[in-house]
Structure formats: C-alpha cells, structure tokens
Design a protein around this motif. Structure first.
Motif, PDB file in Angstrom:
ATOM      1  N   VAL A   1       2.202  -5.523  11.736  1.00 28.80           N
ATOM      2  CA  VAL A   1       3.287  -4.545  11.667  1.00 28.80           C
ATOM      3  C   VAL A   1       3.595  -3.999  13.069  1.00 28.80           C
ATOM      4  CG1 VAL A   1       2.365  -2.220  11.291  1.00 28.80           C
ATOM      5  CG2 VAL A   1       4.101  -3.131   9.770  1.00 28.80           C
ATOM      6  N   THR A   2       2.576  -3.886  13.913  1.00 37.94           N
ATOM      7  CA  THR A   2       2.807  -3.452  15.286  1.00 37.94           C
ATOM      8  C   THR A   2       3.660  -4.486  16.017  1.00 37.94           C
ATOM      9  OG1 THR A   2       0.603  -2.503  15.219  1.00 37.94           O
ATOM     10  CG2 THR A   2       1.662  -2.584  17.354  1.00 37.94           C
ATOM     11  N   GLU A   3       3.303  -5.752  15.799  1.00 35.97           N
ATOM     12  CA  GLU A   3       4.058  -6.845  16.414  1.00 35.97           C
ATOM     13  C   GLU A   3       5.531  -6.766  16.010  1.00 35.97           C
ATOM     14  OE1 GLU A   3       2.076  -8.832  18.276  1.00 35.97           O
ATOM     15  OE2 GLU A   3       3.711 -10.083  18.994  1.00 35.97           O
ATOM     16  N   ARG A   4       5.773  -6.507  14.724  1.00 33.44           N
ATOM     17  CA  ARG A   4       7.157  -6.414  14.231  1.00 33.44           C
ATOM     18  C   ARG A   4       7.910  -5.269  14.887  1.00 33.44           C
ATOM     19  NH1 ARG A   4       8.254  -5.784   7.969  1.00 33.44           N
ATOM     20  NH2 ARG A   4      10.336  -5.158   8.626  1.00 33.44           N
ATOM     21  N   MET A   5       7.223  -4.108  14.973  1.00 33.54           N
ATOM     22  CA  MET A   5       7.876  -2.938  15.586  1.00 33.54           C
ATOM     23  C   MET A   5       8.215  -3.216  17.040  1.00 33.54           C
ATOM     24  SD  MET A   5       6.087   0.554  14.408  1.00 33.54           S
ATOM     25  CE  MET A   5       4.571   0.134  13.639  1.00 33.54           C
ATOM     26  N   LEU A   6       7.267  -3.818  17.759  1.00 32.79           N
ATOM     27  CA  LEU A   6       7.481  -4.063  19.185  1.00 32.79           C
ATOM     28  C   LEU A   6       8.596  -5.071  19.390  1.00 32.79           C
ATOM     29  CD1 LEU A   6       3.802  -4.100  20.448  1.00 32.79           C
ATOM     30  CD2 LEU A   6       5.478  -2.264  20.641  1.00 32.79           C
ATOM     31  N   ALA A   7       8.689  -6.063  18.501  1.00 31.79           N
ATOM     32  CA  ALA A   7       9.763  -7.052  18.602  1.00 31.79           C
ATOM     33  C   ALA A   7      11.116  -6.362  18.473  1.00 31.79           C
ATOM     34  CB  ALA A   7       9.593  -8.116  17.531  1.00 31.79           C
TER      35      ALA A   7
ATOM     36  N   LYS B   1       9.785  -2.066   4.793  1.00 27.33           N
ATOM     37  CA  LYS B   1      10.994  -1.672   5.505  1.00 27.33           C
ATOM     38  C   LYS B   1      10.603  -0.787   6.689  1.00 27.33           C
ATOM     39  CE  LYS B   1      13.008  -0.289   1.733  1.00 27.33           C
ATOM     40  NZ  LYS B   1      13.753   0.467   0.784  1.00 27.33           N
ATOM     41  N   MET B   2      11.320  -0.916   7.799  1.00 26.63           N
ATOM     42  CA  MET B   2      10.975  -0.158   8.995  1.00 26.63           C
ATOM     43  C   MET B   2      10.986   1.359   8.739  1.00 26.63           C
ATOM     44  SD  MET B   2       9.975  -1.680  11.649  1.00 26.63           S
ATOM     45  CE  MET B   2       9.466  -3.387  11.627  1.00 26.63           C
ATOM     46  N   THR B   3      11.866   1.783   7.818  1.00 23.74           N
ATOM     47  CA  THR B   3      11.948   3.222   7.525  1.00 23.74           C
ATOM     48  C   THR B   3      10.724   3.713   6.758  1.00 23.74           C
ATOM     49  OG1 THR B   3      13.278   2.540   5.645  1.00 23.74           O
ATOM     50  CG2 THR B   3      14.446   3.463   7.525  1.00 23.74           C
ATOM     51  N   ASP B   4       9.972   2.758   6.156  1.00 23.62           N
ATOM     52  CA  ASP B   4       8.788   3.150   5.383  1.00 23.62           C
ATOM     53  C   ASP B   4       7.519   3.144   6.236  1.00 23.62           C
ATOM     54  OD1 ASP B   4      10.360   3.393   3.205  1.00 23.62           O
ATOM     55  OD2 ASP B   4       9.851   1.469   2.307  1.00 23.62           O
ATOM     56  N   MET B   5       7.711   2.995   7.554  1.00 20.32           N
ATOM     57  CA  MET B   5       6.566   2.830   8.435  1.00 20.32           C
ATOM     58  C   MET B   5       5.561   3.982   8.393  1.00 20.32           C
ATOM     59  SD  MET B   5       5.620   0.303   9.903  1.00 20.32           S
ATOM     60  CE  MET B   5       7.021  -0.751  10.161  1.00 20.32           C
ATOM     61  N   PRO B   6       6.018   5.252   8.452  1.00 15.66           N
ATOM     62  CA  PRO B   6       5.008   6.331   8.469  1.00 15.66           C
ATOM     63  C   PRO B   6       4.085   6.307   7.255  1.00 15.66           C
ATOM     64  CG  PRO B   6       7.160   7.193   9.059  1.00 15.66           C
ATOM     65  CD  PRO B   6       7.372   5.787   8.596  1.00 15.66           C
ATOM     66  N   GLN B   7       4.644   6.098   6.050  1.00 16.17           N
ATOM     67  CA  GLN B   7       3.755   6.092   4.878  1.00 16.17           C
ATOM     68  C   GLN B   7       2.854   4.861   4.861  1.00 16.17           C
ATOM     69  OE1 GLN B   7       7.070   6.507   4.774  1.00 16.17           O
ATOM     70  NE2 GLN B   7       7.959   5.791   2.876  1.00 16.17           N
ATOM     71  N   LEU B   8       3.327   3.742   5.459  1.00 20.47           N
ATOM     72  CA  LEU B   8       2.474   2.558   5.523  1.00 20.47           C
ATOM     73  C   LEU B   8       1.251   2.858   6.397  1.00 20.47           C
ATOM     74  CD1 LEU B   8       2.062  -0.494   4.881  1.00 20.47           C
ATOM     75  CD2 LEU B   8       3.020  -0.928   7.125  1.00 20.47           C
ATOM     76  N   VAL B   9       1.500   3.482   7.555  1.00 19.26           N
ATOM     77  CA  VAL B   9       0.382   3.806   8.451  1.00 19.26           C
ATOM     78  C   VAL B   9      -0.583   4.756   7.731  1.00 19.26           C
ATOM     79  CG1 VAL B   9      -0.251   4.837  10.658  1.00 19.26           C
ATOM     80  CG2 VAL B   9       1.743   3.381  10.520  1.00 19.26           C
ATOM     81  N   ALA B  10      -0.041   5.722   6.990  1.00 15.86           N
ATOM     82  CA  ALA B  10      -0.908   6.642   6.236  1.00 15.86           C
ATOM     83  C   ALA B  10      -1.743   5.874   5.212  1.00 15.86           C
ATOM     84  CB  ALA B  10      -0.066   7.708   5.537  1.00 15.86           C
TER      85      ALA B  10
ATOM     86  N   LYS C   1       3.209  12.131  -0.035  1.00 14.06           N
ATOM     87  CA  LYS C   1       4.273  13.025   0.433  1.00 14.06           C
ATOM     88  C   LYS C   1       5.344  12.251   1.191  1.00 14.06           C
ATOM     89  CE  LYS C   1       2.094  17.518   0.641  1.00 14.06           C
ATOM     90  NZ  LYS C   1       2.087  18.772   1.397  1.00 14.06           N
ATOM     91  N   LEU C   2       4.917  11.363   2.101  1.00 12.47           N
ATOM     92  CA  LEU C   2       5.884  10.622   2.917  1.00 12.47           C
ATOM     93  C   LEU C   2       6.685   9.643   2.071  1.00 12.47           C
ATOM     94  CD1 LEU C   2       3.654   9.997   6.024  1.00 12.47           C
ATOM     95  CD2 LEU C   2       5.831  11.194   6.037  1.00 12.47           C
ATOM     96  N   ALA C   3       6.057   9.085   1.026  1.00 14.42           N
ATOM     97  CA  ALA C   3       6.749   8.118   0.185  1.00 14.42           C
ATOM     98  C   ALA C   3       7.627   8.814  -0.849  1.00 14.42           C
ATOM     99  CB  ALA C   3       5.722   7.215  -0.504  1.00 14.42           C
ATOM    100  N   GLY C   4       7.602  10.151  -0.853  1.00 11.11           N
ATOM    101  CA  GLY C   4       8.434  10.889  -1.787  1.00 11.11           C
ATOM    102  C   GLY C   4       7.901  10.860  -3.208  1.00 11.11           C
ATOM    103  N   LYS C   5       6.630  10.433  -3.376  1.00 11.59           N
ATOM    104  CA  LYS C   5       6.046  10.400  -4.719  1.00 11.59           C
ATOM    105  C   LYS C   5       5.434  11.743  -5.077  1.00 11.59           C
ATOM    106  CE  LYS C   5       5.255   5.477  -5.157  1.00 11.59           C
ATOM    107  NZ  LYS C   5       5.491   4.800  -3.878  1.00 11.59           N
ATOM    108  N   MET C   6       5.476  12.675  -4.111  1.00  7.18           N
ATOM    109  CA  MET C   6       4.919  14.001  -4.319  1.00  7.18           C
ATOM    110  C   MET C   6       5.807  14.916  -3.487  1.00  7.18           C
ATOM    111  SD  MET C   6       1.069  15.034  -3.274  1.00  7.18           S
ATOM    112  CE  MET C   6       0.634  16.722  -3.008  1.00  7.18           C
ATOM    113  N   SER C   7       5.991  16.147  -3.919  1.00  7.05           N
ATOM    114  CA  SER C   7       6.866  17.046  -3.180  1.00  7.05           C
ATOM    115  C   SER C   7       6.396  17.187  -1.738  1.00  7.05           C
ATOM    116  CB  SER C   7       6.875  18.419  -3.853  1.00  7.05           C
ATOM    117  OG  SER C   7       7.358  19.375  -2.939  1.00  7.05           O
TER     118      SER C   7
END
Lengths: 282, 94
Positions: free
Chosen positions: B80-86, A77-86, A147-153
C-alpha cells in the motif's frame, strides 16, 4: 552465532534507511524498498537459525497472511487509507499479545526459563508490559478503525470521571505487572490482558473528528513499543531497534501533526481534554 | 545478552527514530505511517520463534496466528505504501 547478530544489525540499518528515505519525496520509493529488504533479512535469519518443528505450517501461515494483505492493499480505495492503516495497527497489537502469551506458555522456546523452572522475573516484567501495550494498540486501533470507517459515530464519547477511570485502570495494570514479577500465576497475566483491552477502548472513544489521524499515528508508536518489549524478552536486537525506531518516530510524527493543526499534543493523547477546553473556550 | 547492552541499543535506537523523522514533508505523513506500520511487523520474528519450537501446542497455534497477522501487515503495508508513493510520483510529473 555472530552471523545472526550481524544479520539483525543489517536489518536494523535498513529500517533506519527506510524511515529516512520516507522523509523526502525523491528518496521515498527507495526507502520503501529498504524496508522490504530489512524485513526479508529479519524473517529469513529467524527461519534459518531456529529448529523448525513446523516449517510447512509457518509457510502456509505466511502465505495466507501475504495473500490477504496483498489483495487488500491492491483493492483499497485511496480515500480509505487512514482506516486501513488503523486496521493494520490492530493486527500488530494483537500479534504482540499472542506472542507474549506464547512466550508465557512456552518460556523454554524463548530462553527465559530459569533453572528453577520459573520464568525470569525481568522477562515477566517485559512480557507484562509487552502484552499490555499490544492489547492497548489492538483495542484502540479497532475503535479508531470503526470511527474512521464510519461504522461508529466519529463524535467523541465522553464518560463522566473518565480521567479517574483511565488513571485507575493504568495504575492497576502497572501494579499487576509488578505483582507478576513475584508471582507468575496465569490469572495475573490474564487480568493484565483484559484490563489493557479495556483501557485501549477507553482511551480512544473520547477522541474524535480531526484528531483521529494523530491517534492513528500514536497507535503506530504504541505498536512499536510493543514490538520492542517483545524484543527485550527474546533478546533480539532487530526487534528492539525496530520497535524503538517505530515507537519514537511515531510519537514525533504525532507531535508534528498536532503542531501543524495547532493542537496540544497532551490534550489529544489524554483524550478529550481538548474537547473540554474548546467547549469551555467556545 | 546482558540487559544493559540491550538497553543501550534500545535507547540509541529511540534517538535515531527521533531525529530521522523530524524533517518529514507533510505530504508524506501517511506513507511514512504506513511504512512504519509495515516495519513494526518485525514482531513476526517473535511469532516465528513461538510457532517453530516444539513444547507447547497452544503456544505454537498462538504463534501461527500471530504469523498470519504479521504477514497481512508486512505484505499489505509495503504494497500500500508503494501504491501511495506511485501516486505522488504521477502528481509530480503533471
């Protein structure tokens, strides 16, 4: 073979164009394509210029990783992006640790073996630093992910005397890396690895809340430095150029993000200085 | 390669990285981060060398594990970058 160097140069230039492209909305998609092209060139060049004792296994490994990565990228999900990058950063960090250990165990493959049968001391320095930075990236990114995924405070966890503990651990890692240059015993590199995992954890637990995106960007920078250190070990210009690009651009991006939030860069990176200051100020 | 030559390449690349991202648009911070993340998987080159060479079975398996991790990152990161940019593109059209 001059063609190898040239191919890695082209890959490096494509990565520069990728970063440049991502700076502007109109060129961003082209930038992403440049990045893909650069990665393809780097991988294919490496595959065709080495004696491949195990090509099927390598292709299976790329296939497994590729499918996992692609499926995650499509489903997230787009909202989960920061934890995915981590989470992705943690993989780069762990990969750097594994590559460092593989180089230590099979130095001949990396051309870092001296005629005397010892590993070149400069390469040992690069290995020690590369493994340490990779391990810090790994454990730090795992904490950032949790932390970002909310699995830890998400709240900062402040240990007493943490700056002293952190500085002591860092000094121990540097001291052991220096020692590793004079003695290539396995326990030294193993201790460096373990201490670096610990410090990555310690550096990230005191950071929380709005500072997390900066941390993710900073870990990105670390993963670049780890790749660059491994590039020095291999004498591979594509890895050095790319690692340096990611390392410095990640650091600058973290700085820009801090400035946008009106936060001091040093306090965020040192972990928890800011928390203390705001507590004292408020 | 001689160490000073390699060091020169490294230092110059640091400066390029420094100047290239200064003007980044704030909306592109996350895509930029995910593309640099994908690019840092160039560590796969080291992993391929480790897993390709005969000599140490342990080193080979460590290398292969690193190849899997780096591949997750390469495919996942670029996709995922491609998706964000789209998504940004759609927003602009509105």
């Amino acid at each position: 073979n001059p063609w190898v160097g040239l191919a890695y140069l082209v890959a490096g230039v494509l990565f520069i164009l990728a970063l440049r492209g991502l700076s502007h909305p109109t060129t961003s998609r082209a930038g992403n394509r440049y990045g893909m092209a650069g990665m393809l060139i780097a991988v294919v060049t490496t595959l065709v210029t080495h004696d491949l004792a195990s090509l099927p296994e390598i292709l299976v490994a790329i296939g497994i990783g590729g499918v996992i990565g692609f499926v995650i990228a499509r489903r997230i999900k787009m909202t989960d992006m920061p934890q995915l990058v981590a989470a992705f950063h943690s993989l780069v960090g762990l990969a750097a640790v594994l590559v460092g250990w593989a180089a230590y165990l099979n130095p001949e493959a990396f051309s870092i073996l001296l005629p005397s049968g010892a590993i070149n001391p400069v390469s040992r320095l690069e290995l020690g630093l590369g493994i340490a930075i990779g391990a810090i990236t790994f454990s730090g990114s795992v904490i950032a992910f949790l932390k970002l995924a909310g699995k830890m405070s998400g709240a900062p966890i402040l240990l007493p005397a943490r700056h002293l503990i952190n500085l002591g651990t860092l000094a121990a890692i540097l001291g052991l890396t220096g020692w590793f240059m004079t003695d290539q015993a396995i326990w030294i590199i193993a201790t460096i690895t373990v201490l670096a995992f610990v410090i990555g954890f310690l550096l990230i637990i005191p950071i929380g809340g709005a500072d997390m995106p900066v941390v993710v960007s900073m870990l990105n920078s670390y993963s670049g430095w780890a790749a660059a250190a491994m590039g020095f070990t291999l004498g591979n210009t594509a890895m050095i150029v790319t690692g340096a690009l990611v390392g410095s651009s990640g650091a600058i991006l973290s700085y820009i993000m801090c400035r946008a939030m009106n936060r001091s860069f040093i306090s965020v990176i040192a972990g928890g200085f800011g928390a203390e200051a705001s507590a004292a100020g408020g | 390669m001689d160490f000073i030559a390699i060091l020169s390449i490294f230092v110059l690349a640091c400066f390029v990285g420094y100047y290239v991202v200064w003007s980044v648009t704030p909306a592109l911070h996350t895509p930029l981060m995910s593309v640099t993340n994908a690019i840092s998987s160039v560590i796969i080159v080291g992993a391929l060398v480790a897993s390709a060479e005969a000599g140490s079975a342990t080193a080979k398996w460590l290398g292969l594990a690193a190849v899997v991790m780096a591949s997750v990152n390469i495919f996942g990161g670029f996709a995922v970058t491609e998706r964000m940019l789209a998504m940004y593109k759609k927003k602009e059209k509105k």
